[in-house]
Design a protein around this motif. Structure first.
Motif: not given
Length: 363
Positions: A1-25
């Protein structure tokens, strides 16, 4: 939450899907590139007042500019083709200004606005008493253009009689006033324009083939605005500078998305009118949003009306627009967008791929 407040684009929860990670990046990278593009368009749109071509950078328009540079130095007849509102008259004037005739007159005749019975008198002029109502001699547009350039807009509207007389002008550089006693020589360059397919009209026997080939010495085809999407935002900013000089106005992401995604059936002329509409609603504000744009852009009216679209295509288009709008409203945050649409992140990613939504292009 703190990271999002400081301007993070998005976040992922573990375990995450590699394809989903690449899409977010990829989405984060595209958003950054799109922001730079929007900023560039804002800078590029501040061209010279009255010269919207200074805000055009697409390959198709750069090709037109190169052709203008070459043909302006000649004295040959030019035919400019293209849809209404693509800037045919502005290109004609640009050719005149770069030619050796630039100190001479630039005279325009819009054949599309003249009744058949007035076209010849407007072009060639008439002598006193040549017909009922001709109480004085009138100098025609051809004679007024002597030493300069005559721009014939919508030449496809000329009737056969006027076409024959105009052909004589092209062949012999001479014309005759209505009711005149003989031909008059004139030194004029002809630039003609048409939003109709003259070649097809020749095949349909509604336009003289000999006149068509006399006109078609050198042809410029103006691209429709929808065919050069990279010019839309710079042109929009150009019109902001032109219509509201001295004001620092910028588009929101939603407004930029609407502008870039619209098909612009009226081309540059419609874009300028849409900016006028938006400025009226904006008032003294400095941030122009999608709600300030004309209603038909929001509803996709012209797109639905101008194509033979099936119900499934219309529903898909509507769903795609909803997803794009949700992404914009949530600053491209996938998690927030999915919650707003009440679908899972995985479903949202599936829809992005299904509709080929480029996150960078909707910023």
């Amino acid at each position: 939450v703190e990271a999002m407040k400081k301007g993070a684009f998005d976040f992922l929860t573990k375990p995450f899907d590699t394809e989903e990670l690449m899409s977010v990046v990829e989405a984060a990278a595209q958003k950054h590139r799109a922001s730079e593009e929007n900023a560039y368009a804002r800078r590029a749109g501040g061209g010279r007042a009255g010269d919207c071509f200074s805000a055009a950078f697409s390959p198709s328009m750069l090709k037109i500019f190169k052709s203008v540079d070459k043909v302006a130095s000649s004295d040959y007849t030019i035919l400019i083709e293209g849809e209404s509102g693509t800037g045919k008259s502005m290109i004609a004037r640009e050719i005149h200004e770069r030619s050796a005739r630039r100190k001479g007159p630039f005279v325009t005749v819009d054949c599309g606005t003249l009744p058949d019975n007035l076209i010849e008198s407007e072009l060639f002029g008439f002598e006193k008493g040549s017909f009922t109502g001709a109480q004085n001699r009138k100098t025609g547009k051809i004679e007024r253009a002597d030493g300069g350039t005559l721009f014939i807009d919508e030449i496809s509207s000329l009737n056969f009689q006027a076409q024959a007389a105009f052909l004589n002008l092209l062949q012999n550089k001479e014309f005759e006033r209505i009711g005149g006693c003989g031909p008059r020589l004139v030194d004029v360059r002809i630039i003609a324009a048409s939003n109709r397919d003259l070649k097809r009209m020749v095949c349909d026997k509604t336009f003289r083939h000999d006149l068509y080939y006399r006109l078609k010495v050198f042809t410029l085809t103006m691209p429709a605005l929808r065919e050069r999407a990279e010019d839309i935002l710079p042109l929009a900013y150009f019109f902001l500078h032109k219509l509201a000089p001295g004001r620092d106005i910028q588009f929101t992401s939603a407004a930029a998305s609407k502008l870039r995604g619209f098909e612009w059936p009226g081309n540059i002329r419609e874009l300028e009118n849409s900016i006028k509409h938006a400025l009226i609603l904006l008032g003294d504000g400095s941030t122009l949003d999608s709600r300030h744009l004309p209603l038909e852009m929001e509803q996709g009216y012209w797109t639905a009306r101008s194509r033979n679209i099936s119900l499934k295509q219309m529903l898909d288009n509507a769903e795609k627009r909803l997803i794009q709008q949700a992404l914009l409203e949530n600053d491209m945050n996938i998690d927030k967008c999915a919650r707003m649409l009440k679908i899972s992140r995985r479903t949202l990613y599936y829809r992005l791929k299904q509709f080929d939504i480029d996150l960078g292009e909707i910023i």
